[in-house]
Design a protein around this motif. Structure first.
Motif, PDB file in Angstrom:
ATOM      1  N   ALA A   1      51.976  48.251  57.261  1.00 56.58           N
ATOM      2  CA  ALA A   1      51.255  48.980  56.205  1.00 56.58           C
ATOM      3  C   ALA A   1      51.517  48.337  54.842  1.00 56.58           C
ATOM      4  CB  ALA A   1      51.670  50.443  56.204  1.00 56.58           C
ATOM      5  N   HIS A   2      52.741  47.849  54.604  1.00 54.77           N
ATOM      6  CA  HIS A   2      53.014  47.161  53.326  1.00 54.77           C
ATOM      7  C   HIS A   2      52.102  45.944  53.186  1.00 54.77           C
ATOM      8  CE1 HIS A   2      56.336  49.459  51.783  1.00 54.77           C
ATOM      9  NE2 HIS A   2      57.046  49.314  52.886  1.00 54.77           N
ATOM     10  N   ILE A   3      51.943  45.189  54.270  1.00 53.57           N
ATOM     11  CA  ILE A   3      51.081  43.993  54.218  1.00 53.57           C
ATOM     12  C   ILE A   3      49.649  44.398  53.869  1.00 53.57           C
ATOM     13  CG2 ILE A   3      50.030  42.160  55.640  1.00 53.57           C
ATOM     14  CD1 ILE A   3      52.768  42.009  57.116  1.00 53.57           C
ATOM     15  N   GLU A   4      49.178  45.481  54.480  1.00 54.77           N
ATOM     16  CA  GLU A   4      47.805  45.922  54.213  1.00 54.77           C
ATOM     17  C   GLU A   4      47.607  46.403  52.777  1.00 54.77           C
ATOM     18  OE1 GLU A   4      46.213  48.979  56.834  1.00 54.77           O
ATOM     19  OE2 GLU A   4      47.160  47.879  58.485  1.00 54.77           O
ATOM     20  N   HIS A   5      48.641  47.036  52.222  1.00 49.79           N
ATOM     21  CA  HIS A   5      48.423  47.743  50.956  1.00 49.79           C
ATOM     22  C   HIS A   5      48.919  47.025  49.713  1.00 49.79           C
ATOM     23  CE1 HIS A   5      46.732  51.124  52.992  1.00 49.79           C
ATOM     24  NE2 HIS A   5      47.721  51.060  53.863  1.00 49.79           N
ATOM     25  N   ILE A   6      49.684  45.953  49.904  1.00 51.19           N
ATOM     26  CA  ILE A   6      50.302  45.347  48.711  1.00 51.19           C
ATOM     27  C   ILE A   6      49.260  44.756  47.758  1.00 51.19           C
ATOM     28  CG2 ILE A   6      50.853  43.051  49.689  1.00 51.19           C
ATOM     29  CD1 ILE A   6      53.677  43.599  48.235  1.00 51.19           C
ATOM     30  N   LEU A   7      48.233  44.160  48.288  1.00 50.44           N
ATOM     31  CA  LEU A   7      47.209  43.563  47.423  1.00 50.44           C
ATOM     32  C   LEU A   7      46.358  44.635  46.727  1.00 50.44           C
ATOM     33  CD1 LEU A   7      46.478  40.791  46.458  1.00 50.44           C
ATOM     34  CD2 LEU A   7      44.918  40.555  48.390  1.00 50.44           C
ATOM     35  N   PRO A   8      45.845  45.643  47.473  1.00 46.15           N
ATOM     36  CA  PRO A   8      45.100  46.703  46.772  1.00 46.15           C
ATOM     37  C   PRO A   8      45.913  47.413  45.684  1.00 46.15           C
ATOM     38  CG  PRO A   8      44.810  46.906  49.153  1.00 46.15           C
ATOM     39  CD  PRO A   8      45.779  45.779  48.925  1.00 46.15           C
ATOM     40  N   VAL A   9      47.190  47.671  45.971  1.00 49.32           N
ATOM     41  CA  VAL A   9      48.038  48.363  44.990  1.00 49.32           C
ATOM     42  C   VAL A   9      48.229  47.468  43.748  1.00 49.32           C
ATOM     43  CG1 VAL A   9      50.457  49.021  44.643  1.00 49.32           C
ATOM     44  CG2 VAL A   9      49.206  49.967  46.556  1.00 49.32           C
ATOM     45  N   THR A  10      48.422  46.173  43.986  1.00 48.97           N
ATOM     46  CA  THR A  10      48.591  45.220  42.874  1.00 48.97           C
ATOM     47  C   THR A  10      47.317  45.185  42.014  1.00 48.97           C
ATOM     48  OG1 THR A  10      50.117  43.899  44.164  1.00 48.97           O
ATOM     49  CG2 THR A  10      49.026  42.783  42.330  1.00 48.97           C
ATOM     50  N   LYS A  11      46.178  45.091  42.685  1.00 42.11           N
ATOM     51  CA  LYS A  11      44.902  45.029  41.943  1.00 42.11           C
ATOM     52  C   LYS A  11      44.708  46.286  41.101  1.00 42.11           C
ATOM     53  CE  LYS A  11      42.015  42.034  44.777  1.00 42.11           C
ATOM     54  NZ  LYS A  11      41.030  42.027  45.872  1.00 42.11           N
ATOM     55  N   GLU A  12      45.060  47.438  41.685  1.00 47.70           N
ATOM     56  CA  GLU A  12      44.891  48.712  40.990  1.00 47.70           C
ATOM     57  C   GLU A  12      45.738  48.758  39.711  1.00 47.70           C
ATOM     58  OE1 GLU A  12      42.948  51.053  41.028  1.00 47.70           O
ATOM     59  OE2 GLU A  12      43.967  52.758  40.085  1.00 47.70           O
ATOM     60  N   VAL A  13      46.959  48.242  39.813  1.00 51.34           N
ATOM     61  CA  VAL A  13      47.852  48.268  38.656  1.00 51.34           C
ATOM     62  C   VAL A  13      47.300  47.388  37.525  1.00 51.34           C
ATOM     63  CG1 VAL A  13      50.107  47.433  37.905  1.00 51.34           C
ATOM     64  CG2 VAL A  13      49.941  48.923  39.868  1.00 51.34           C
ATOM     65  N   PHE A  14      46.808  46.211  37.862  1.00 52.10           N
ATOM     66  CA  PHE A  14      46.235  45.334  36.833  1.00 52.10           C
ATOM     67  C   PHE A  14      44.976  45.960  36.235  1.00 52.10           C
ATOM     68  CE2 PHE A  14      49.093  42.164  38.610  1.00 52.10           C
ATOM     69  CZ  PHE A  14      49.547  41.558  37.440  1.00 52.10           C
ATOM     70  N   ARG A  15      44.189  46.641  37.093  1.00 50.33           N
ATOM     71  CA  ARG A  15      42.988  47.309  36.595  1.00 50.33           C
ATOM     72  C   ARG A  15      43.382  48.402  35.592  1.00 50.33           C
ATOM     73  NH1 ARG A  15      40.379  51.564  36.731  1.00 50.33           N
ATOM     74  NH2 ARG A  15      41.863  52.624  38.091  1.00 50.33           N
ATOM     75  N   MET A  16      44.372  49.219  35.982  1.00 49.69           N
ATOM     76  CA  MET A  16      44.809  50.308  35.091  1.00 49.69           C
ATOM     77  C   MET A  16      45.305  49.779  33.750  1.00 49.69           C
ATOM     78  SD  MET A  16      47.011  52.703  37.645  1.00 49.69           S
ATOM     79  CE  MET A  16      47.486  53.995  36.532  1.00 49.69           C
ATOM     80  N   ALA A  17      46.028  48.663  33.816  1.00 52.39           N
ATOM     81  CA  ALA A  17      46.624  48.115  32.592  1.00 52.39           C
ATOM     82  C   ALA A  17      45.623  47.286  31.793  1.00 52.39           C
ATOM     83  CB  ALA A  17      47.836  47.259  32.968  1.00 52.39           C
ATOM     84  N   SER A  18      44.446  47.057  32.352  1.00 58.82           N
ATOM     85  CA  SER A  18      43.448  46.151  31.749  1.00 58.82           C
ATOM     86  C   SER A  18      44.074  44.781  31.448  1.00 58.82           C
ATOM     87  CB  SER A  18      42.862  46.737  30.466  1.00 58.82           C
ATOM     88  OG  SER A  18      42.285  47.977  30.719  1.00 58.82           O
ATOM     89  N   LEU A  19      44.804  44.285  32.411  1.00 63.83           N
ATOM     90  CA  LEU A  19      45.463  42.979  32.251  1.00 63.83           C
ATOM     91  C   LEU A  19      45.097  42.094  33.440  1.00 63.83           C
ATOM     92  CD1 LEU A  19      49.082  44.159  31.290  1.00 63.83           C
ATOM     93  CD2 LEU A  19      47.405  43.139  29.739  1.00 63.83           C
ATOM     94  N   THR A  20      45.347  40.792  33.287  1.00 63.56           N
ATOM     95  CA  THR A  20      45.205  39.869  34.422  1.00 63.56           C
ATOM     96  C   THR A  20      46.595  39.300  34.691  1.00 63.56           C
ATOM     97  OG1 THR A  20      44.827  37.948  33.045  1.00 63.56           O
ATOM     98  CG2 THR A  20      42.871  39.222  33.673  1.00 63.56           C
ATOM     99  N   PRO A  21      46.820  38.726  35.875  1.00 65.60           N
ATOM    100  CA  PRO A  21      48.154  38.184  36.157  1.00 65.60           C
ATOM    101  C   PRO A  21      48.633  37.195  35.094  1.00 65.60           C
ATOM    102  CG  PRO A  21      46.901  38.344  38.176  1.00 65.60           C
ATOM    103  CD  PRO A  21      45.960  38.719  37.072  1.00 65.60           C
ATOM    104  N   GLY A  22      47.705  36.499  34.456  1.00 63.80           N
ATOM    105  CA  GLY A  22      48.083  35.539  33.406  1.00 63.80           C
ATOM    106  C   GLY A  22      48.731  36.206  32.192  1.00 63.80           C
ATOM    107  N   ASP A  23      48.584  37.523  32.043  1.00 66.05           N
ATOM    108  CA  ASP A  23      49.179  38.235  30.896  1.00 66.05           C
ATOM    109  C   ASP A  23      50.635  38.650  31.153  1.00 66.05           C
ATOM    110  OD1 ASP A  23      46.706  38.258  29.508  1.00 66.05           O
ATOM    111  OD2 ASP A  23      46.056  39.956  30.735  1.00 66.05           O
TER     112      ASP A  23
END
Ligand code: KG4
Ligand code: ZN
Length: 359
Positions: free
Chosen positions: A51-73
């Motif tokens: 389940a961690h493998i399945e969810h780690i990417l969606p959770v990461t994307k959600e956090v960047f979306r919430m913060a209005s940031l990209t990994p480069g920030d």
């Protein structure tokens, strides 16, 4: 470090967060496998890892979306490396390593317990070190001393079951579902805490250790004898059980704070969300003149904000940290974390060479 992206995957939750250096949470998200575990009545490591493998990417994307940031920030990455279930830990640590390498930014390895202790760091009410910390969860029940340099040492711990484990096992015998702690907390609200008598171990002993197996065994005996409980008796039983566990935790914490002259107590871990424990500690600390820090309930249970906060503090102490070669560990006493971070990856450096300065 201005902004840290952090992951926590040591057990049930796939959690991610971005926290800035003032402690402001810019984004946080988590996915819990509790519904899947409910069928089995507890944590199943293999289901957890998948389940961690399945969810780690969606959770990461959600956090960047919430913060209005990209990994480069992001300026640095943090993840829980120990202790915990190795499969789940590996998913978070490897993901963090990949991100840190791709972005060419440093990675810091965090100990799950330092995360719980520092979950409220930089909050208005969070005390200056030194302070005493009570960390109570499904896997841990211990008192820690945090010195003025934020070095953490164990002062006492459970000799058998963790308090959360006792809640969960008793709840399982009552068919309450998993995790049972919050359900017992809710049911106890209408119950009579004096109805059933449950033992509190090692009340008068000099040390600061705990034991919950006697209480658990007695509780299971009562359930066997009286089952099935009617609703009224079940509420009384939950209230009595919760009272005994909360009293055991409260009494030892106050004794340790008074004897070791700590002026502040911080609590953390899932059981720190328990309403009766919070109530008892609030009264006892007021009476003893001890400053009490109660984290918000969402930061008591496992989360990634606590990992980001611990990482900010560790980066402030060691700005050149980079634990890209660290390995996850199922067990690691908190006293060993500094040495672990110092020596992380020495085998890799011996084999492949490396910039030892950055390790
Ligand atoms: O810190 P946590 O999320 O995970 C571990 O590191 O174990 O703690 C989970 C534990 C479970 O045993 C759960 O039953 C307990 O915390 N818990 C509670 C409450 N909320 C969670 N126990 C008593 N009262 C609560 N309100
Ligand atoms: Zn935890």
């Amino acid at each position: 470090m201005k902004k840290i992206f952090a992951l926590e995957t040591s057990c049930d939750d796939t959690a991610a967060a971005i926290v800035d250096q003032s402690g402001r949470v810019l984004g946080e998200a988590s996915f819990s496998k509790l519904e899947e575990y409910n069928i089995f009545g507890g944590v199943v490591p293999e289901i957890g890892s998948r389940a961690h493998i399945e969810h780690i990417l969606p959770v990461t994307k959600e956090v960047f979306r919430m913060a209005s940031l990209t990994p480069g920030d992001i300026d640095a990455i943090a993840a829980t490396f120990a202790p915990g279930l190795v499969g789940p830990l590996l998913v978070g640590a490897q993901f963090a390593k990949g991100m840190a390498q791709a972005l060419n930014i440093p990675l810091v390895a965090i100990h799950h317990i330092e995360g719980h202790i520092l979950a409220g760091h930089q909050d208005e009410n969070f005390p200056q070190a030194p302070f005493l910390a009570l960390i109570v969860s499904g896997g841990h029940t211990a008192l820690y001393g945090c010195d003025e340099n934020y070095l953490i040492t164990t002062m006492g711990e459970t000799l058998d079951d963790a308090a959360g484990e006792a809640f969960d096992k008793i709840g399982r015998a009552l068919s309450l579902g998993y995790p049972a702690g919050p359900i017992i907390d809710a049911l106890a609200k209408t119950g009579n805490k004096e109805k059933y008598s449950l033992p509190i171990a090692m009340r008068k002993e000099e040390h600061f250790n705990f034991s919950f197996s006697g209480l658990k065994t007695k509780a299971l005996e009562i359930i066997k004898k009286h089952a099935p409980f009617n609703e009224h008796d079940r509420a009384d039983f939950c209230a009595s059980t919760q009272e005994a566990i909360a009293l055991a935790l409260c009494e030892k914490s106050i004794k340790a704070a008074v004897e070791k002259k700590y002026q502040a107590l911080v609590i953390g871990g899932g059981v720190a969300a328990n309403s009766r424990l919070r109530e008892l500690l609030t009264i006892a600390c007021q009476n003893a003149g001890i400053h009490l820090y109660l984290p918000k309930k969402q930061y008591c249970t496992d989360n990634a904000v606590m990992i980001a906060k611990a990482a900010h503090l560790r980066f402030a102490e060691h700005p050149n940290s980079n634990h890209l070669f660290a390995d996850v560990l199922a067990t690691l006493p908190i006293e060993g974390i500094e040495e672990y971070r110092r020596s992380a990856g020495s085998l890799f450096i011996d084999l492949f060479g490396g910039d030892a300065e950055r390790i």
